[in-house]
Scaffold this motif. Structure first.
Motif, PDB file in Angstrom:
ATOM      1  N   HIS A   1       0.837  -1.193   0.000  1.00 29.90           N
ATOM      2  CA  HIS A   1       0.000   0.000   0.000  1.00 29.90           C
ATOM      3  C   HIS A   1       0.872   1.243   0.000  1.00 29.90           C
ATOM      4  CE1 HIS A   1      -3.142   2.809   1.145  1.00 29.90           C
ATOM      5  NE2 HIS A   1      -2.331   3.241   2.089  1.00 29.90           N
ATOM      6  N   VAL A   2       0.499   2.235  -0.769  1.00 30.79           N
ATOM      7  CA  VAL A   2       1.197   3.514  -0.765  1.00 30.79           C
ATOM      8  C   VAL A   2       0.227   4.554  -0.231  1.00 30.79           C
ATOM      9  CG1 VAL A   2       2.356   5.251  -2.161  1.00 30.79           C
ATOM     10  CG2 VAL A   2       2.619   2.837  -2.727  1.00 30.79           C
ATOM     11  N   ALA A   3       0.583   5.191   0.865  1.00 27.41           N
ATOM     12  CA  ALA A   3      -0.290   6.180   1.499  1.00 27.41           C
ATOM     13  C   ALA A   3      -0.478   7.389   0.603  1.00 27.41           C
ATOM     14  CB  ALA A   3       0.294   6.609   2.838  1.00 27.41           C
ATOM     15  N   GLU A   4      -1.703   7.840   0.492  1.00 27.59           N
ATOM     16  CA  GLU A   4      -1.966   9.063  -0.262  1.00 27.59           C
ATOM     17  C   GLU A   4      -2.005  10.245   0.682  1.00 27.59           C
ATOM     18  OE1 GLU A   4      -6.653   9.549  -0.792  1.00 27.59           O
ATOM     19  OE2 GLU A   4      -5.864   7.768  -1.773  1.00 27.59           O
ATOM     20  N   VAL A   5      -1.763  11.429   0.146  1.00 21.94           N
ATOM     21  CA  VAL A   5      -1.870  12.659   0.924  1.00 21.94           C
ATOM     22  C   VAL A   5      -3.325  13.104   0.800  1.00 21.94           C
ATOM     23  CG1 VAL A   5      -1.055  15.028   1.212  1.00 21.94           C
ATOM     24  CG2 VAL A   5       0.536  13.248   0.446  1.00 21.94           C
ATOM     25  N   SER A   6      -4.103  12.892   1.852  1.00 17.85           N
ATOM     26  CA  SER A   6      -5.537  13.184   1.792  1.00 17.85           C
ATOM     27  C   SER A   6      -5.861  14.635   2.106  1.00 17.85           C
ATOM     28  CB  SER A   6      -6.312  12.274   2.742  1.00 17.85           C
ATOM     29  OG  SER A   6      -5.927  12.526   4.078  1.00 17.85           O
ATOM     30  N   ALA A   7      -4.961  15.331   2.788  1.00 12.29           N
ATOM     31  CA  ALA A   7      -5.223  16.728   3.129  1.00 12.29           C
ATOM     32  C   ALA A   7      -3.916  17.465   3.380  1.00 12.29           C
ATOM     33  CB  ALA A   7      -6.096  16.818   4.379  1.00 12.29           C
ATOM     34  N   CYS A   8      -3.882  18.704   2.931  1.00 13.30           N
ATOM     35  CA  CYS A   8      -2.758  19.591   3.228  1.00 13.30           C
ATOM     36  C   CYS A   8      -3.335  20.973   3.513  1.00 13.30           C
ATOM     37  CB  CYS A   8      -1.774  19.657   2.071  1.00 13.30           C
ATOM     38  SG  CYS A   8      -0.399  20.776   2.436  1.00 13.30           S
ATOM     39  N   SER A   9      -3.083  21.473   4.696  1.00 10.68           N
ATOM     40  CA  SER A   9      -3.598  22.793   5.088  1.00 10.68           C
ATOM     41  C   SER A   9      -2.498  23.851   5.108  1.00 10.68           C
ATOM     42  CB  SER A   9      -4.289  22.705   6.452  1.00 10.68           C
ATOM     43  OG  SER A   9      -3.382  22.253   7.443  1.00 10.68           O
ATOM     44  N   VAL A  10      -1.400  23.601   4.376  1.00 14.10           N
ATOM     45  CA  VAL A  10      -0.282  24.528   4.334  1.00 14.10           C
ATOM     46  C   VAL A  10      -0.443  25.426   3.109  1.00 14.10           C
ATOM     47  CG1 VAL A  10       2.219  24.774   4.318  1.00 14.10           C
ATOM     48  CG2 VAL A  10       1.167  22.811   5.455  1.00 14.10           C
ATOM     49  N   GLY A  11      -0.998  26.614   3.320  1.00 15.06           N
ATOM     50  CA  GLY A  11      -1.295  27.527   2.225  1.00 15.06           C
ATOM     51  C   GLY A  11      -0.088  28.092   1.522  1.00 15.06           C
TER      52      GLY A  11
ATOM     53  N   HIS B   1       3.560   3.738  11.393  1.00 15.28           N
ATOM     54  CA  HIS B   1       3.118   3.530  10.011  1.00 15.28           C
ATOM     55  C   HIS B   1       4.278   3.224   9.065  1.00 15.28           C
ATOM     56  CE1 HIS B   1      -0.786   4.875  11.275  1.00 15.28           C
ATOM     57  NE2 HIS B   1      -0.276   6.009  11.702  1.00 15.28           N
ATOM     58  N   ASN B   2       5.516   3.276   9.568  1.00 16.41           N
ATOM     59  CA  ASN B   2       6.688   3.064   8.719  1.00 16.41           C
ATOM     60  C   ASN B   2       6.926   1.567   8.533  1.00 16.41           C
ATOM     61  OD1 ASN B   2       9.412   2.744   7.752  1.00 16.41           O
ATOM     62  ND2 ASN B   2       9.752   4.880   8.308  1.00 16.41           N
TER      63      ASN B   2
ATOM     64  N   MET C   1       8.590   2.973   3.960  1.00 15.72           N
ATOM     65  CA  MET C   1       7.385   3.354   3.220  1.00 15.72           C
ATOM     66  C   MET C   1       6.265   3.542   4.238  1.00 15.72           C
ATOM     67  SD  MET C   1       8.312   3.261   0.021  1.00 15.72           S
ATOM     68  CE  MET C   1       6.768   3.252  -0.838  1.00 15.72           C
ATOM     69  N   CYS C   2       5.327   4.412   3.932  1.00 19.27           N
ATOM     70  CA  CYS C   2       4.214   4.673   4.838  1.00 19.27           C
ATOM     71  C   CYS C   2       3.062   3.739   4.517  1.00 19.27           C
ATOM     72  CB  CYS C   2       3.757   6.128   4.684  1.00 19.27           C
ATOM     73  SG  CYS C   2       2.405   6.565   5.795  1.00 19.27           S
ATOM     74  N   ASP C   3       2.617   2.969   5.509  1.00 18.82           N
ATOM     75  CA  ASP C   3       1.491   2.086   5.264  1.00 18.82           C
ATOM     76  C   ASP C   3       0.201   2.580   5.928  1.00 18.82           C
ATOM     77  OD1 ASP C   3       1.820   1.326   7.921  1.00 18.82           O
ATOM     78  OD2 ASP C   3       2.353  -0.740   7.479  1.00 18.82           O
ATOM     79  N   ALA C   4       0.177   3.849   6.327  1.00 24.08           N
ATOM     80  CA  ALA C   4      -1.083   4.446   6.787  1.00 24.08           C
ATOM     81  C   ALA C   4      -2.029   4.521   5.588  1.00 24.08           C
ATOM     82  CB  ALA C   4      -0.843   5.848   7.342  1.00 24.08           C
TER      83      ALA C   4
END
Length: 99
Positions: A4-14, A68-69, A73-76
């Motif tokens: 599994h490759v974790a996706e970036v579901s949210a970024c709040s860094v404007g 999650h490592n 690799m991140c498995d979250a």
């Protein structure tokens, strides 16, 4: 090894050049210092960068102590990036319990 490759579901860094209503980098790297995990792909700029659509995944995680490592690799299921100790921290980071 993780499949599994974790996706970036949210970024709040404007202020990130890759954040255009979501992360448009192809992949991000999670790094940071001893006390927190941060998005090493963060670039503070007003220039637009990345792909024309939101697609980012976690390409690598340098935080071996994160639950999650899995083989760097991140498995979250997904990760969220936002302000923390730095402007762009991995808010999904969770340290393994120490014995």
């Amino acid at each position: 090894m993780t499949e599994h490759v974790a996706e970036v579901s949210a970024c709040s860094v404007g202020s990130c050049g890759f954040n255009h209503d979501g992360c448009t980098a192809f992949g991000i790297t999670i790094g940071g210092t001893k006390d927190h995990a941060s998005c090493s792909t963060f670039i503070s700029t007003t220039h637009l960068g990345g792909l024309p659509k939101v697609l980012a995944h976690v390409g690598a995680c340098q935080r071996e102590e994160c639950v999650h490592n899995n083989h760097l690799m991140c498995d979250a299921h997904d990760v969220k990036i936002g302000p923390g100790a730095e402007a762009a921290d991995c808010l999904t980071y969770e340290a393994r319990a120490t014995v």
